[in-house]
Design a protein around this motif. Structure first.
Motif, short mmCIF file in Angstrom:
data_model
loop_
_atom_site.label_atom_id
_atom_site.label_comp_id
_atom_site.label_asym_id
_atom_site.label_seq_id
_atom_site.Cartn_x
_atom_site.Cartn_y
_atom_site.Cartn_z
N ALA A 42 0.83 -1.21 0.00
CA ALA A 42 0.00 0.00 0.00
C ALA A 42 0.87 1.25 0.00
O ALA A 42 0.61 2.19 -0.76
CB ALA A 42 -0.94 0.00 1.21
N ILE A 43 1.92 1.28 0.82
CA ILE A 43 2.81 2.44 0.86
C ILE A 43 3.46 2.65 -0.50
O ILE A 43 3.57 3.78 -0.98
CB ILE A 43 3.89 2.28 1.97
N ASP A 44 3.89 1.57 -1.14
CA ASP A 44 4.48 1.69 -2.47
C ASP A 44 3.49 2.29 -3.46
O ASP A 44 3.85 3.12 -4.29
CB ASP A 44 4.97 0.33 -2.98
N LEU A 45 2.24 1.86 -3.36
CA LEU A 45 1.20 2.40 -4.24
C LEU A 45 1.01 3.89 -3.99
O LEU A 45 0.95 4.69 -4.93
CB LEU A 45 -0.12 1.67 -4.04
N PHE A 46 0.95 4.30 -2.74
CA PHE A 46 0.77 5.72 -2.42
C PHE A 46 1.96 6.54 -2.92
O PHE A 46 1.78 7.64 -3.43
CB PHE A 46 0.60 5.93 -0.92
N CYS A 47 3.16 5.98 -2.80
CA CYS A 47 4.35 6.69 -3.28
C CYS A 47 4.34 6.81 -4.81
O CYS A 47 4.81 7.80 -5.36
CB CYS A 47 5.62 5.99 -2.82
N HIS A 48 3.81 5.81 -5.47
CA HIS A 48 3.63 5.88 -6.93
C HIS A 48 2.55 6.91 -7.27
O HIS A 48 2.72 7.73 -8.18
CB HIS A 48 3.26 4.50 -7.47
N ALA A 49 1.46 6.88 -6.54
CA ALA A 49 0.32 7.76 -6.82
C ALA A 49 0.62 9.23 -6.55
O ALA A 49 0.05 10.11 -7.19
CB ALA A 49 -0.89 7.32 -5.99
N ILE A 50 1.55 9.51 -5.65
CA ILE A 50 1.86 10.90 -5.32
C ILE A 50 2.58 11.60 -6.48
O ILE A 50 2.75 12.82 -6.47
CB ILE A 50 2.64 10.99 -3.99
N LYS A 51 2.93 10.82 -7.50
CA LYS A 51 3.57 11.38 -8.70
C LYS A 51 2.62 11.36 -9.90
O LYS A 51 3.04 11.67 -11.01
CB LYS A 51 4.82 10.58 -9.02
N ASP A 52 1.37 11.01 -9.70
CA ASP A 52 0.40 10.91 -10.78
C ASP A 52 0.16 12.27 -11.42
O ASP A 52 0.39 13.32 -10.81
CB ASP A 52 -0.93 10.37 -10.22
N VAL A 53 -0.33 12.27 -12.65
CA VAL A 53 -0.62 13.53 -13.34
C VAL A 53 -1.86 14.22 -12.76
O VAL A 53 -1.98 15.44 -12.84
CB VAL A 53 -0.80 13.33 -14.87
N ASP A 54 -2.75 13.47 -12.18
CA ASP A 54 -3.99 14.02 -11.62
C ASP A 54 -3.73 14.56 -10.22
O ASP A 54 -3.34 13.83 -9.31
CB ASP A 54 -5.05 12.92 -11.57
N LYS A 55 -3.95 15.86 -10.05
CA LYS A 55 -3.66 16.47 -8.74
C LYS A 55 -4.52 15.89 -7.62
O LYS A 55 -4.09 15.87 -6.47
CB LYS A 55 -3.82 17.99 -8.80
N TYR A 56 -5.70 15.41 -7.94
CA TYR A 56 -6.55 14.84 -6.89
C TYR A 56 -6.04 13.47 -6.45
O TYR A 56 -6.16 13.11 -5.28
CB TYR A 56 -8.00 14.78 -7.35
N VAL A 57 -5.46 12.71 -7.36
CA VAL A 57 -4.84 11.44 -7.01
C VAL A 57 -3.62 11.72 -6.14
O VAL A 57 -3.42 11.06 -5.10
CB VAL A 57 -4.47 10.63 -8.27
N ARG A 58 -2.81 12.71 -6.53
CA ARG A 58 -1.64 13.08 -5.72
C ARG A 58 -2.08 13.56 -4.33
O ARG A 58 -1.46 13.21 -3.33
CB ARG A 58 -0.81 14.18 -6.41
N TRP A 59 -3.14 14.33 -4.29
CA TRP A 59 -3.65 14.83 -3.01
C TRP A 59 -4.10 13.68 -2.10
O TRP A 59 -3.76 13.63 -0.93
CB TRP A 59 -4.79 15.81 -3.25
N ALA A 60 -4.87 12.74 -2.66
CA ALA A 60 -5.34 11.60 -1.87
C ALA A 60 -4.15 10.77 -1.37
O ALA A 60 -4.13 10.34 -0.21
CB ALA A 60 -6.28 10.72 -2.70
N ALA A 61 -3.16 10.59 -2.22
CA ALA A 61 -1.96 9.85 -1.80
C ALA A 61 -1.22 10.60 -0.70
O ALA A 61 -0.77 9.99 0.27
CB ALA A 61 -1.04 9.62 -3.00
N SER A 62 -1.12 11.92 -0.82
CA SER A 62 -0.42 12.69 0.21
C SER A 62 -1.19 12.64 1.53
O SER A 62 -0.59 12.54 2.60
CB SER A 62 -0.18 14.13 -0.24
N GLU A 63 -2.50 12.71 1.47
CA GLU A 63 -3.31 12.59 2.69
C GLU A 63 -3.05 11.25 3.38
O GLU A 63 -2.90 11.19 4.60
CB GLU A 63 -4.81 12.71 2.37
N THR A 64 -3.00 10.20 2.59
CA THR A 64 -2.78 8.87 3.14
C THR A 64 -1.37 8.74 3.70
O THR A 64 -1.18 8.24 4.81
CB THR A 64 -3.04 7.82 2.05
N LEU A 65 -0.37 9.20 2.95
CA LEU A 65 1.01 9.12 3.42
C LEU A 65 1.25 9.97 4.66
O LEU A 65 2.09 9.63 5.49
CB LEU A 65 1.98 9.54 2.30
#
Length: 139
Positions: A42-65
């Motif tokens: 899960a942490i690896d996924l969030f770290c991958h997602a925090i670099k996504d092109v969609d700012k909302y995906v990055r935001w959700a990943a940052s909230e989780t991390l």
């Protein structure tokens, strides 16, 4: 509904990770479904997602991390202090108040000195100022 998704997601993390990285499935839903998960996948996924092109995906990943306390999560959040989205930057700055990594001093200083952020997002500047105070006062 989110609780029901979370229990299903927790039981299927490898599948969700694979789908997230290999398809155009709803990425934001996948991240929110895994909130609270702190396993390596899960942490690896969030770290991958925090670099996504969609700012909302990055935001959700940052909230989780920001809810995690391991070094990998902290490193990903430190990198996101430079994110162009103020949603992501705001979460990262707030997390730095709790995690206090000394590696953030220069980036937090840039945020504090940003006239643009001071004019438009003084809350982020205030959080960055507080984070700097906490980091530099740590023995």
């Amino acid at each position: 509904m989110l609780c029901a998704r979370a229990s299903v997601a927790a039981a299927n993390i490898p599948t969700i990770v694979s789908n997230f990285k290999n398809s155009e499935s709803p990425k934001l839903d996948a991240i929110w479904a895994l909130i609270g998960q702190t396993g390596n996948d899960a942490i690896d996924l969030f770290c991958h997602a925090i670099k996504d092109v969609d700012k909302y995906v990055r935001w959700a990943a940052s909230e989780t991390l920001s809810k995690c306390s391991n070094q990998i999560a902290t490193d990903a959040l430190v990198s996101s202090l430079k994110d162009r989205s103020t949603l992501v930057k705001g979460v990262a700055v707030s997390a730095m108040k709790r995690q206090k990594p000394k590696t953030t001093v220069s980036q937090l200083t840039r945020i504090v000195k940003s006239q643009h952020l001071m004019n438009h997002l003084p809350g982020i500047v205030g959080d960055a100022t507080e984070a700097l105070r906490l980091i530099t006062n740590v023995g």
